[in-house]
Design an enzyme around this catalytic site. Structure first.
Site, PDB file in Angstrom:
ATOM      1  CE1 TYR A 143      33.635  56.230  42.554  1.00 38.64           C
ATOM      2  CE2 TYR A 143      34.914  54.476  41.329  1.00 38.64           C
ATOM      3  CZ  TYR A 143      33.819  54.785  42.081  1.00 38.64           C
ATOM      4  OH  TYR A 143      33.058  53.792  42.780  1.00 38.64           O
ATOM      5  CG  ASP A 238      42.954  55.898  42.117  1.00 34.60           C
ATOM      6  OD1 ASP A 238      43.324  54.772  41.577  1.00 34.60           O
ATOM      7  OD2 ASP A 238      41.853  56.186  42.449  1.00 34.60           O
ATOM      8  CE  LYS A 265      37.992  49.843  37.285  1.00 30.87           C
ATOM      9  NZ  LYS A 265      38.170  51.338  37.935  1.00 30.87           N
TER      10      LYS A 265
HETATM   11  C1  LIG Z   1      37.542  51.747  39.393  1.00 26.55           C
HETATM   12  C2  LIG Z   1      38.406  52.666  40.242  1.00 26.55           C
HETATM   13  C3  LIG Z   1      38.483  52.650  41.425  1.00 26.55           C
HETATM   14  C4  LIG Z   1      37.827  51.693  42.469  1.00 26.55           C
HETATM   15  O1  LIG Z   1      37.929  50.451  42.373  1.00 26.55           O
HETATM   16  P1  LIG Z   1      36.890  49.232  42.447  1.00 26.55           P
HETATM   17  O2  LIG Z   1      37.635  47.773  42.269  1.00 26.55           O
HETATM   18  O3  LIG Z   1      35.685  49.254  41.539  1.00 26.55           O
HETATM   19  O4  LIG Z   1      36.461  49.278  44.036  1.00 26.55           O
HETATM   20  C5  LIG Z   1      39.219  53.731  42.154  1.00 26.55           C
HETATM   21  N1  LIG Z   1      40.007  54.330  41.604  1.00 26.55           N
HETATM   22  C6  LIG Z   1      39.917  54.450  40.174  1.00 26.55           C
HETATM   23  C7  LIG Z   1      40.805  55.593  39.570  1.00 26.55           C
HETATM   24  C8  LIG Z   1      39.059  53.727  39.478  1.00 26.55           C
HETATM   25  O5  LIG Z   1      38.940  53.838  38.144  1.00 26.55           O
END
Ligand SMILES: *Cc1c(COP(=O)(O)O)cnc(C)c1O
Length: 426
Positions: A143, A238, A265
């Site tokens: 994701y 990511d 995060k």
């Molecule tokens: C949570 C998440 C995102 C998106 O971050 P948001 O602040 O919710 O837009 C992107 N990549 C990973 C791996 C994530 O866990």
């Protein structure tokens, strides 16, 4: 036990789509109705009915110090009092960038945003701008936020709802996205052999945390690095979810240097944030230095910077991360032992301060295997834990998190509840 929450959910549904502002919160993955939270302190959260839970969701990862940590509260309140946004540069952004770089030296230059979604969009756009190529490779179940071309076989909420591909995304928007099973070096080699010179970037979660918690198999990240280098495509890690939850980041832990990295995060200390950065010559393509446009009204927001800085400062204190990781290991070993005693068909994965319980006898290595977990049983298990004061993610395909506030007493309670919940849900 949840009468107030039920009532509130009725009200919310009349006004908010599905009663929530992010799909997984609606409990569709586990059945029942969501719990409305009123407050949090340390490892605990309290709902609108006055029930108290040990929290392993922690706002889906960011709250590594637990809820309302005094240093974070003071920093955020202080920042609000000094004016919550200027839309002009502030010292805190320099401090944040410096702090991020001290953890992640591969970010020679960076850009702060308001979400992980924006960070991933920015990184992909920079990669396309730098290489002059269109195609990207992503992995099934990874994701990377809500961008159209990244919502292709994405994990997290998309998985919970059984919508691996979102409606509203024109096929033509996704046609430059090549999707490959996680941990599949052979498929990756094949994709590069076919499309190599057209591939701008490969983006992945170096430890996948949005289809449960799936670790890279030995050699996988090396193959990812070698192939991208060979075809002059950029490698984007990511680390929005795993950043600061694995010592040195996934890149330090596995000793692989990506070209670009996305963070989010934890670095916002519970406030909206994102960050992307990496090789200076790639980032030099981003406006105003270069032609790749990317902007944000609240980017590098002072309140988020203050809360994030307080969080990272705390994490850099001697022993804090050691202790957090020791507690995570203790919890996982307790859970494993309990599962063994109950002869339950569960498996576990864990790294740093994260773990995952799969209702499957073997740990999955990719999305297809993750989907073979017993989601029905997870639903029953989830409610059995909830009843016992343990708040887990309302979906079988998410990672659980610990904070520095989780005590050994919390861990013992959790293990005891786990054993009973296994019995009850079996
Ligand atoms: C949570 C998440 C995102 C998106 O971050 P948001 O602040 O919710 O837009 C992107 N990549 C990973 C791996 C994530 O866990």
């Amino acid at each position: 036990m949840f009468s107030h929450s039920k009532e509130l959910f009725e009200q919310a549904q009349a006004l908010l789509v599905g009663g929530v502002n992010s799909p997984v919160r609606a409990f569709r993955g586990v059945g029942g109705t969501p719990v409305f939270m009123a407050k949090g302190r340390g490892s605990k959260i309290e709902d609108e009915d006055g029930n108290v839970f040990i929290d392993y969701v922690l706002s889906w990862g960011p709250l590594i110090l637990g809820h309302a940590h005094p240093a974070v509260v003071d920093a955020a309140v202080g920042a609000v009092k000094d004016g919550s946004s200027f839309g002009a540069p502030t010292v805190k952004e320099i401090e944040m960038a410096r702090r991020v770089q001290s953890f992640y030296p591969s970010l020679e230059k960076m850009r702060l945003t308001s979400s992980g979604t924006e960070a991933c969009m920015g990184a992909v756009r920079a990669a396309r701008g730098y290489t002059g190529r269109d195609k990207i490779i992503k992995f099934e179940g990874c994701y990377h936020g809500g961008a159209d071309y990244l919502l292709v076989k994405a994990g997290s909420g998309a998985t919970t709802l059984g919508q691996p591909d979102s409606a509203g995304v024109p096929a033509s928007f996704a046609e430059h996205t090549i999707v490959i099973p996680y941990n599949d070096i052979h498929a990756l080699e094949h994709a590069f052999a076919e499309q190599g010179p057209r591939i701008a970037a490969l983006i992945l979660e170096p430890v996948a945390g949005n289809m449960g918690l799936i670790l890279p198999e030995p050699g996988f990240l090396d193959a990812v690095r070698n192939l991208t280098t060979h075809y002059n495509a950029l490698l984007i890690f990511d680390e929005v979810l795993v950043g600061f939850r694995i010592r040195g980041g996934a890149q330090g832990h596995f000793d692989i240097k990506p070209d670009l990295t996305c963070l989010g995060k934890v670095i916002g200390g519970g406030f909206p944030v994102g960050c992307y950065g990496g090789r200076a010559e790639v980032m030099a393509k981003v406006a105003p230095e270069g032609p790749v446009y990317q902007a944000g009204t609240l980017s590098g927001n002072p309140v988020a910077m203050a809360a994030g800085l307080a969080t990272l400062e705390e994490l850099q204190k001697p022993g804090v991360v050691d202790d957090l990781e020791a507690r995570t290991a203790a919890l996982v070993s307790g859970l494993k032992e309990a599962a063994k005693k109950e002869e339950a068909p569960v498996s576990f994965s864990s790294i740093g301060s994260m773990f995952c319980i799969f209702f499957r006898d073997r740990q999955p290595v990719n999305y297809t295997e993750a989907m073979q977990g017993d989601a029905q049983r997870y639903g029953r298990f989830f409610h059995a834990m909830l009843k016992r004061g343990i708040y887990l993610a309302p979906s079988a395909y998410e990672t659980a998190f610990l904070s520095t506030a989780h005590s050994y007493e919390d861990i013992d309670k959790t293990v005891a509840a786990f054993r009973e919940a296994l019995k009850e849900s079996g």
